[in-house]
Design an enzyme around this catalytic site. Structure first.
Site, mmCIF file in Angstrom:
data_model
loop_
_atom_site.group_PDB
_atom_site.id
_atom_site.type_symbol
_atom_site.label_atom_id
_atom_site.label_comp_id
_atom_site.label_asym_id
_atom_site.label_seq_id
_atom_site.Cartn_x
_atom_site.Cartn_y
_atom_site.Cartn_z
ATOM 1 N N GLY A 66 4.827 8.960 -0.168
ATOM 2 C CA GLY A 66 3.686 8.027 -0.403
ATOM 3 C C GLY A 66 3.672 6.985 0.765
ATOM 4 C CB SER A 67 2.570 3.293 0.600
ATOM 5 O OG SER A 67 1.274 3.673 0.213
ATOM 6 C CB THR A 68 8.104 4.565 1.930
ATOM 7 O OG1 THR A 68 7.884 5.937 1.362
ATOM 8 C CG2 THR A 68 8.392 3.640 0.705
ATOM 9 C CE LYS A 119 -0.522 3.904 3.035
ATOM 10 N NZ LYS A 119 -1.308 2.925 2.203
#
Length: 582
Positions: A310-312, A314
Site C-alpha cells: 500500500g501507501s508505504t 509511495k
C-alpha cells in the site's frame, strides 16, 4: 608286460609327487597368509577384536548459547539424562522393567520390548530430567546406563520464538537462527567406550575410555531483549484491542542492517514447540493436518509472507521520481479525487479530492492521483529499472530460513494500469523485511544493507572465534535524493497523515498505509506504519503491520500510534545505551 608295469608305476610315482608338491604349495600359501595376517594385518585385526568387546555410547556436546546485544542468554542448555539398557548385562529383567516404567512414566510393554531386545545397547528414553536420572542411578541396576547430556532451554519462553527457532530430539536446529547457525552452535559429540567379555558383560577392571565432546560456539546476535520484550507487549495489546488476526513489528538499524527486534504475534512456546495453541482442538487431527498447523504456527510473517504494502510503497515511487528528475518538491498538482488511466478511473482515498498541492503536500496527503502521475512520468522501463536498482527483485539475504521473494508482474506484462497501481503499492507483493531494507537504503544515503541478526561467534571461554560481515550495495541513489526523502517523510509525520507517529522531543519521519487483502471486496485490510528516527540521521527504523483489524482499519489511526509508543520507550533507551557504550 614289464614295460606296462614300469609305465604304470612311473605314472603313480609322478602323481604322488605332483600331489605332494600341490599340498606343499597349499601349505606354504597358508603359512604365507598366516604370516601376512599376523604380521602385516595384526593391527587391523587387533582393533577388530577390540571392537567386538567394546560398547560405545555417545556424549552430547553442549550446544552453543544464543546471546543478545546486552549479553543476556536467550537460548541455553539444561542438563538432562539418556536412559539405556544393555541386554547381556541385565541380571534382573523384571526389576529393571518395573523401575524404568515407574520412573519414566512408560508402559511396561514398551520397556519390556526394549529390555528383552538382543542389541549392543538400547535407548529407553532421552531428555529425562536430571533428578529422575539420579533416582534411577541410585537403584544401581545392572545393565542400566544413565548418561548425562543436554537439552535446549529457552529462558524467556515464547520471546522471539520465530527468530530463535528450536532444536529437535537430537539437539539439531529445526527453524530460525538455530538452523542457520547450526555449524557453529552444534559442537562435536564425544563417546564413552567400555570393555565387555565374550558374554557382553562389562569388565569393570578395564574401566572406561572417554573421547570428550567439543562444545558448540556461542552466537552473539543484534536482537535486544528489552526492545523485543516491549515490542511484543505492544503487539499483544494491539492484537487484543483490535481483534486482529496477527501483528508484526520489525525494528532495525537502517545504517548497518542489524535487527533489534522482530515480533510476530501470535508467537509459540520454544520449550514446547510441538504444542498447538489452546484454540486448536487436537483430538481427531491427522498427523498431516497437525504438521500443517504447526508449520503455520512457526511461520515468521516478517520474512516468510508477502503482502501488498500500500501507501508505504509511495516512498519508493517518490525516490525513483526524484532521482530520475521527473518530479521535484516544488512541482504543483491538482487532485479532483480521482485520475483516469486509459478507461480506468482510479480513486484517491479522499474522494472529494485534495485540490491544489505540491509534491511534498501530496506525500503528506498520501494522494494516489499524484503518485500515479509520477509513475506514468517514469514509464515502465524507468520504473522497472529502479525496481531492480533498489534491489526489490532480489531477496534481502537475511540470516533466517525461508525468505520469500517479491511477487511482481513481468516487465512485458506491465501496462499503464498496472504501472499506475504499482506506483501506490498495489497489484504486487513484497515482504515486510524487503520494505524495511529498501526504505533504509533510501534514507541512509543510498546504501542497501543486508539485514541480519548474527554478529559474531565465540568459544565457550569467551574468546572470539569469528565476526560476521555482510554485503552492502553502494550508490543505489544519490545523497541529495536521500536527504530530500528524509525531509519529505519528516513532514508526513509533523503535519501530514503520519502525525500519530510523532514523538515529543524527537525528529521522526514515516509513512502510513492501508491496503486491502486479496481477494478484493473481502472486507479485510492491513494497516501499517513505517517510521524512523532521528529524521535527519536515521539510527532506528520500525514497521508495525496489523493484519485484519476489526473496526477502524486505517494505518494512520491504529498502526502509527503503535510505532509512536515504541519510539517513546526505546529512543531514550537507545540514547542511554550508546552513551554507556561510549
Amino acid at each position: 608286460m614289464k614295460e606296462k608295469e614300469y609305465l604304470h608305476k612311473t605314472y603313480h610315482r609322478n602323481k604322488t609327487v605332483t600331489i605332494m608338491f600341490a599340498c606343499l604349495f597349499v601349505f606354504m600359501g597358508l603359512i604365507g597368509r598366516l604370516v601376512y595376517l599376523m604380521v602385516f594385518q595384526s593391527e587391523y585385526y587387533t582393533q577388530k577384536a577390540k571392537e567386538l568387546h567394546e560398547r560405545e555410547r555417545s556424549i552430547k556436546a553442549a550446544r552453543g548459547r544464543i546471546i543478545d546485544a546486552n549479553g543476556e542468554i536467550l537460548a541455553d542448555n539444561k542438563t538432562v539424562c539418556t536412559i539405556s539398557v544393555i541386554h547381556n548385562q541385565i541380571e534382573d529383567a523384571e526389576e529393571v522393567i518395573t523401575v524404568l516404567s515407574k520412573e519414566l512414566g512408560l508402559t511396561e510393554e514398551y520397556v519390556r520390548k526394549r529390555v528383552e531386545k538382543y542389541s549392543s545397547i538400547e535407548k529407553i528414553k532421552s531428555n529425562v530430567e536430571k533428578t529422575v536420572g539420579d533416582r534411577i542411578r541410585s537403584y544401581e541396576l545392572e545393565g542400566v546406563k544413565v548418561d548425562e547430556d543436554y537439552k535446549r532451554y529457552y529462558p524467556y519462553g515464547s520471546l522471539a520464538s520465530k527468530v530463535l527457532g528450536f532444536t529437535g530430539g537430537d539437539n539439531q536446529g529445526i527453524i530460525g537462527l538455530e538452523v542457520i547457525y547450526e555449524e557453529y552452535l552444534s559442537g562435536e559429540a564425544g563417546t564413552i567406550l567400555t570393555v565387555t567379555d565374550a558374554k557382553g558383560v562389562e569388565v569393570s577392571e578395564a574401566g572406561e575410555e572417554r573421547v570428550e565432546p567439543v562444545d558448540g560456539k556461542d552466537l552473539y546476535i543484534s536482537l535486544d531483549r528489552n526492545i523485543q520484550s516491549y515490542a511484543t507487549q505492544l503487539a499483544e495489546q494491539t492484537m487484543e484491542t483490535k481483534q486482529a488476526d496477527s501483528v508484526s513489528i520489525l525494528v532495525m538499524n537502517p545504517q548497518n542492517g542489524e535487527i533489534l527486534a522482530m515480533v510476530n504475534i501470535p508467537e509459540f512456546d520454544l520449550n514446547n514447540p510441538y504444542t498447538l495453541p489452546d484454540t486448536v482442538a487436537e483430538e481427531g487431527l491427522s498427523e498431516e493436518k497437525k504438521q500443517e498447523l504447526l508449520n503455520a504456527m512457526w511461520r515468521n510473517g516478517c520474512i516468510n509472507d508477502t503482502y501488498e504494502p500500500g501507501s508505504t510503497f509511495k516512498i519508493i515511487t517518490a525516490a525513483a521520481g526524484l532521482e530520475e528528475g521527473v518530479v521535484s518538491t516544488e512541482d504543483n498538482f491538482s487532485c479532483p479525487g480521482f485520475i483516469m488511466v486509459g478507461d480506468r478511473r482510479i480513486r484517491c482515498h479522499k474522494t472529494t479530492g485534495h485540490g491544489a498541492e505540491n509534491f511534498v503536500q501530496a506525500t503528506m496527503n498520501s494522494c494516489n492521483p499524484v503518485f500515479v502521475t509520477v509513475g506514468l512520468r517514469l514509464g515502465v522501463d524507468n520504473y522497472y529499472k529502479y525496481f531492480k536498482q533498489f534491489g526489490l527483485l532480489d531477496k534481502t539475504g537475511i540470516d533466517l530460513p525461508g525468505e520469500a521473494g517479491t511477487i511482481m508482474h513481468k516487465k512485458e506484462n506491465i501496462g499503464e494500469v498496472e504501472l499506475a497501481t504499482i506506483s501506490f503499492g498495489q497489484s504486487f507483493q513484497i515482504t515486510p523485511i524487503q520494505l524495511a531494507v529498501t526504505v533504509s537504503s533510501i534514507i541512509n544515503g543510498g546504501r542497501r544493507v543486508t539485514p541480519h541478526f548474527g554478529v559474531r561467534v565465540a568459544n565457550a571461554d569467551g574468546s572470539e572465534s569469528k565476526s560476521f560481515a555482510y554485503p552492502v550495495k553502494e550508490n543505489i541513489l544519490s545523497e541529495e535524493t536521500s536527504q530530500t526523502m528524509r525531509y519529505i517523510l519528516e513532514q508526513v509525520v509533523e503535519n501530514g497523515g503520519g502525525k500519530n507517529g510523532y514523538v515529543e522531543g524527537y525528529r521522526v519521519g514515516g509513512k502510513t498505509a492501508t491496503s486491502q487483502t486479496l481477494p478484493r471486496g473481502s472486507g479485510k485490510y492491513i494497516a501499517s506504519f513505517l517510521g524512523f528516527a532521528p529524521a535527519d540521521n536515521p539510527q532506528v527504523l520500525a514497521i508495525a503491520i496489523i493484519n485484519n483489524p476489526k473496526g477502524m482499519y486505517y494505518g494512520g489511526q491504529i498502526a502509527a500510534p503503535v510505532v509512536r509508543q515504541l519510539f517513546e520507550n526505546i529512543l531514550p533507551y537507545l540514547e542511554k545505551m550508546d552513551y554507556n557504550k561510549a
